[in-house]
Write an enzyme that holds these catalytic residues in place. Structure first.
Site, mmCIF file in Angstrom:
data_model
loop_
_atom_site.group_PDB
_atom_site.id
_atom_site.type_symbol
_atom_site.label_atom_id
_atom_site.label_comp_id
_atom_site.label_asym_id
_atom_site.label_seq_id
_atom_site.Cartn_x
_atom_site.Cartn_y
_atom_site.Cartn_z
ATOM 1 C CE LYS A 1 -1.617 2.132 3.817
ATOM 2 N NZ LYS A 1 -1.673 3.598 3.739
ATOM 3 C CG ASN A 2 2.807 2.343 3.483
ATOM 4 O OD1 ASN A 2 1.659 2.785 3.482
ATOM 5 N ND2 ASN A 2 3.377 1.841 4.563
ATOM 6 C CB CYS B 1 -4.744 11.153 10.699
ATOM 7 S SG CYS B 1 -3.187 10.330 10.922
ATOM 8 N NE ARG C 1 0.597 10.816 9.401
ATOM 9 C CZ ARG C 1 0.352 9.721 8.691
ATOM 10 N NH1 ARG C 1 -0.816 9.155 8.740
ATOM 11 N NH2 ARG C 1 1.280 9.192 7.935
ATOM 12 C CG ASP D 1 3.151 1.816 8.750
ATOM 13 O OD1 ASP D 1 2.762 2.722 9.507
ATOM 14 O OD2 ASP D 1 3.159 1.925 7.513
ATOM 15 N NE ARG E 1 -6.639 4.616 5.355
ATOM 16 C CZ ARG E 1 -5.614 4.949 6.123
ATOM 17 N NH1 ARG E 1 -5.724 4.903 7.422
ATOM 18 N NH2 ARG E 1 -4.477 5.340 5.599
#
Ligand code: UD1
Length: 439
Positions: free
Chosen positions: A22-23, A116, A121, A305, A397
């Site tokens: 995803k990243n 978030c 961030r 993560d 997500r």
């Protein structure tokens, strides 16, 4: 609202192929704006974050179509440089479009992304770096308005190796005259993937994976084809899920080198690891051991993560584990949810002390954010009895059909869609089940 019903205690067994990272996919899709004509990107997982990025590309005028796990982006008709707030707010990482739009359209207007679930961030490093490159950036009515024409290259120093800022600066430099150097650049594998994609399209980018990235300006990029690297965070999620259930799982399509920060910590748990040709087999003992100390940090340190999933795994380890989260200030919110299962954790500022318990009990819990959600699922897989996990849109997500992947390995996970199904009246297929069936 959909939720997961998980009957815990099943050992995970079998093989599973990792989907694309995803990243990586999100910056690659933003980078496709720089490429004239068509880009073919293989191994793009079906994630809501990918769908949202595609929406942004289409809004800007690109044509995007999906063929299985391949996304084909055609930028011939891109004619916009603004991204409305409604699209920006879906995903904080859409700030990556700032550098891409500046490169291609010479201007950009997008709304300022807020904080978030995991922290404030800020984007000061992105802005300072872009200004150092000569771009003009102003904040007006909650928007970032940026412009720049034929600016010269420069040396940019990042005071922290921010992944997002490094990506934005690379994208903003590809067409600048002369040489640009990003000093103290992020070294994450996803940065290397972005640079491989760009160089495959004719960009001159050197040093990815080291602390200095050098970009020599070119006039244009040509059509290209690229395969996204495997998702190392998905790999660590499945490793933790295997470990808490005493399972035996083979991960396929693994890039072992990218996993090394996680592997060195994971070895302490007493799980046996067998590396093969792009495979990694995890064989868990009956009960794992604690990990003395984990400290998250920029690559090659332990990935922030993976922190939430490791903390979930360690709640059932034999002994005390300590996790120090140095990257994001608010990344222990899932701990309160883990306590619902009987986990024993104390938090001191950015440090979590986890006293492993023998068993967890099924509970009703919520996903606090994407990785926090994966952590709660891991606790439910380990727990005795039935759990109900809410707010699973966070999980969608970043994990493609998570429940289907886990079920194939023997877990008892069901996505429940509505009240009728909750009462077991009628089987209705969820969107994600339909996707798997039609794949
Ligand atoms: C972070 C992770 C990355 C992961 C991604 C997705 C790190 C270093 N980065 O990247 O591995 O793939 O989340 O979840 O682990 N910061 C500033 N100002 C800025 C930008 C960042 O102060 O302009 C700070 C952040 O608040 C944070 C740290 O730098 O404390 C790391 O941020 P950054 O690497 O930019 O985050 P992401 O790009 O989201």
């Amino acid at each position: 609202m959909e939720y997961f019903k998980i009957n815990g205690g099943n050992k995970l067994n079998g093989s599973i192929r990792l989907h694309g990272a995803k990243n990586s996919v999100l910056p690659l899709l933003a980078a496709s704006l720089l490429i004239k004509g068509e880009s073919v990107i293989h191994n793009c997982p079906r994630l809501s974050d990918v769908d949202n990025t595609v929406k942004i590309l289409r809004h800007l005028g690109a044509e995007v179509r999906r063929e299985g796990s391949t996304l084909i982006v055609n930028t011939a008709c891109v004619n916009k440089y603004d991204i409305p707030e409604v699209l920006m707010r879906e995903m904080r990482s859409s700030i990556i479009f700032l550098g891409a739009l500046l490169s291609v359209m010479k201007k950009a207007r997008l709304s300022v992304p807020g904080g978030c679930e995991i922290g404030l961030r800020p984007i000061d490093l992105h802005i300072k770096g872009l200004r150092d490159l000569g771009y003009v950036i102003e904040f007006k009515d909650g928007n970032i308005c940026a412009s720049g024409e034929n600016k010269g290259s420069n040396d940019i120093y990042l005071s922290y190796p921010s992944v997002g800022a490094t990506e934005n600066l690379i994208l903003a430099s590809v067409f600048l005259k002369g040489k640009t150097r990003i000093i103290n650049a992020a070294r994450e594998p996803e940065i290397c993937d972005l640079c491989d994609y760009l160089t495959g399209a004719g960009a001159k980018v050197y040093g990815a994976g080291s602390t200095v990235i050098e970009i020599e300006g070119v006039n244009s990029l040509h059509e290209t084809e690229h395969t996204v690297i495997p998702d190392r965070i998905l790999a660590s999620t499945l490793m933790c899920a295997t470990a808490v259930t005493g399972g035996n799982v083979r991960l396929e399509g693994v890039k072992l080198g990218d996993l090394s920060p996680v592997l060195s910590a994971f070895c302490e748990t007493g799980c046996k690891l067998y590396a093969g040709d792009r495979t990694l087999t995890v064989k868990a003992p009956k009960r794992i051991r604690s990990i003395k100390s984990i400290k998250t940090g920029p690559y090659p340190d332990f990935p922030t993560d993976s922190q939430a999933m490791f903390s979930a795994m360690l709640t059932v380890a034999n002994g005390v584990s300590v996790i120090n989260e140095t990257v994001f200030e608010n990344r222990f919110r899932h701990i309160r949810e883990l306590e619902r299962f009987g986990a024993e954790v104390t938090i001191h500022d950015r440090c979590a002390v986890i006293r492993g318990v023998k068993t967890l009990c099924g509970a009703k819990a919520s996903c606090t954010d994407l990785r926090g959600g994966a952590a709660v699922v891991i606790a439910a897989l380990a727990a005795n009895g039935v759990s109900e996990i809410n707010n699973i849109y966070h999980i969608d997500r970043g994990y493609e059909c998570f429940e289907t992947q886990l079920s194939r390995l023997g877990a008892a996970v069901t996505r429940i869609k509505d009240e009728k199904e909750k009462q077991g009246n009628k089987k209705t297929y969820t969107e994600s089940e339909r996707r798997v069936q039609s794949a």
